[in-house]
Design a protein around this motif. Structure first.
Motif, PDB file in Angstrom:
ATOM      1  N   GLY A  57       0.799  -1.223   0.000  1.00  0.00           N
ATOM      2  CA  GLY A  57       0.000   0.000   0.000  1.00  0.00           C
ATOM      3  C   GLY A  57       0.827   1.267   0.000  1.00  0.00           C
ATOM      4  N   THR A  58       1.804   1.344  -0.909  1.00  0.00           N
ATOM      5  CA  THR A  58       2.638   2.533  -1.000  1.00  0.00           C
ATOM      6  C   THR A  58       2.846   2.904  -2.461  1.00  0.00           C
ATOM      7  OG1 THR A  58       4.693   3.537  -0.191  1.00  0.00           O
ATOM      8  CG2 THR A  58       4.844   1.293  -0.987  1.00  0.00           C
ATOM      9  N   ASN A  59       3.623   3.944  -2.682  1.00  0.00           N
ATOM     10  CA  ASN A  59       3.909   4.458  -4.010  1.00  0.00           C
ATOM     11  C   ASN A  59       4.993   3.611  -4.678  1.00  0.00           C
ATOM     12  OD1 ASN A  59       4.788   5.929  -6.219  1.00  0.00           O
ATOM     13  ND2 ASN A  59       4.671   7.894  -5.162  1.00  0.00           N
ATOM     14  N   PRO A  60       4.765   3.124  -5.900  1.00  0.00           N
ATOM     15  CA  PRO A  60       5.766   2.285  -6.570  1.00  0.00           C
ATOM     16  C   PRO A  60       7.060   3.018  -6.914  1.00  0.00           C
ATOM     17  CG  PRO A  60       3.800   2.538  -7.953  1.00  0.00           C
ATOM     18  CD  PRO A  60       3.542   3.257  -6.674  1.00  0.00           C
ATOM     19  N   ASN A  61       7.027   4.348  -6.971  1.00  0.00           N
ATOM     20  CA  ASN A  61       8.210   5.105  -7.366  1.00  0.00           C
ATOM     21  C   ASN A  61       9.370   4.961  -6.384  1.00  0.00           C
ATOM     22  OD1 ASN A  61       6.825   6.020  -9.606  1.00  0.00           O
ATOM     23  ND2 ASN A  61       6.158   7.893  -8.605  1.00  0.00           N
ATOM     24  N   ASN A  62       9.079   4.784  -5.102  1.00  0.00           N
ATOM     25  CA  ASN A  62      10.173   4.727  -4.135  1.00  0.00           C
ATOM     26  C   ASN A  62      10.599   3.302  -3.776  1.00  0.00           C
ATOM     27  OD1 ASN A  62       8.178   3.839  -2.405  1.00  0.00           O
ATOM     28  ND2 ASN A  62       8.461   5.457  -0.905  1.00  0.00           N
ATOM     29  N   ILE A  63       9.965   2.304  -4.332  1.00  0.00           N
ATOM     30  CA  ILE A  63      10.280   0.912  -3.995  1.00  0.00           C
ATOM     31  C   ILE A  63      11.694   0.537  -4.423  1.00  0.00           C
ATOM     32  CG2 ILE A  63       9.689  -1.507  -4.438  1.00  0.00           C
ATOM     33  CD1 ILE A  63       7.798  -0.180  -2.462  1.00  0.00           C
ATOM     34  N   GLY A  64      12.094   0.905  -5.627  1.00  0.00           N
ATOM     35  CA  GLY A  64      13.434   0.569  -6.120  1.00  0.00           C
ATOM     36  C   GLY A  64      14.534   1.127  -5.232  1.00  0.00           C
ATOM     37  N   VAL A  65      14.401   2.378  -4.855  1.00  0.00           N
ATOM     38  CA  VAL A  65      15.392   3.012  -3.974  1.00  0.00           C
ATOM     39  C   VAL A  65      15.390   2.317  -2.612  1.00  0.00           C
ATOM     40  CG1 VAL A  65      15.981   5.153  -2.768  1.00  0.00           C
ATOM     41  CG2 VAL A  65      15.229   5.230  -5.150  1.00  0.00           C
ATOM     42  N   ARG A  66      14.210   2.032  -2.111  1.00  0.00           N
ATOM     43  CA  ARG A  66      14.083   1.375  -0.810  1.00  0.00           C
ATOM     44  C   ARG A  66      14.739  -0.005  -0.835  1.00  0.00           C
ATOM     45  NH1 ARG A  66       9.202   2.441   2.745  1.00  0.00           N
ATOM     46  NH2 ARG A  66      10.197   1.933   4.702  1.00  0.00           N
ATOM     47  N   ILE A  67      14.532  -0.751  -1.912  1.00  0.00           N
ATOM     48  CA  ILE A  67      15.129  -2.087  -2.033  1.00  0.00           C
ATOM     49  C   ILE A  67      16.650  -1.993  -2.016  1.00  0.00           C
ATOM     50  CG2 ILE A  67      15.481  -4.028  -3.618  1.00  0.00           C
ATOM     51  CD1 ILE A  67      12.476  -3.711  -4.386  1.00  0.00           C
TER      52      ILE A  67
END
Length: 163
Positions: free
Chosen positions: A137-147
């Motif tokens: 339930g979050t924004n897909p734009n920040n997932i790559g950076v978070r990973i």
């Protein structure tokens, strides 16, 4: 819960449930409680599944929500002791936690924040950034950076550079 429901809707996705429950539990007993509660909640919520996503996505969401809820309840009801040592059951029963490398990874994952645990477990399941964002339930734009940040933290944890 009927055996048909278990056979059709839980058993094929048991791997998902096991991985998530293992990432959030600290003993074999907790793991079994978490797993059982996830199965119960899947059965209870089956009528709420609208088919807007895959059933596997629903299983991930329910599993994560149940584990996070139980984890918070455990923290409120007792002192929470986290150890790097494997539970006695894991040592005695080689089937539960077979490989040292995987155990080492799970120990490191348990040191992450609750949301980072969810992200990395989904990443290890080879979910896309969009799927991960949808499930948590979050924004897909920040997932790559978070990973990338999580992977760096895990590497340091596993190399013993940080606690």
């Amino acid at each position: 819960m009927s055996s048909d429901f278990y056979t059709s809707y839980i058993y094929p996705y048991a791997g998902i449930i096991i991985k998530i429950c293992r990432a959030y539990s600290n003993s074999q007993e907790d793991f079994e409680d978490y797993y059982q509660e996830v199965c119960l909640q899947l059965w209870r919520s089956k009528d709420n599944f609208k088919g807007n996503s895959k059933w596997s996505t629903w299983v991930y969401r329910i599993s994560l929500n149940v584990c996070l809820t139980l984890l918070k309840k455990d923290k409120r009801s007792k002192k929470h002791f986290v150890s790097d040592a494997l539970p006695m059951e894991a040592i005695e029963d080689g089937k539960s936690y077979e490989e040292d490398a995987i155990n080492h990874l799970y120990i490191a994952i348990k040191k992450l924040s609750e949301i980072d645990r969810a992200v990395i477990v989904l990443y290890l399941e080879e979910k896309s950034n969009i799927e991960i964002a949808h499930i948590i339930g979050t924004n897909p734009n920040n997932i790559g950076v978070r990973i990338n940040r999580i992977k760096e933290r895990l590497k340091k944890l596993m190399d013993g550079k940080i606690n």
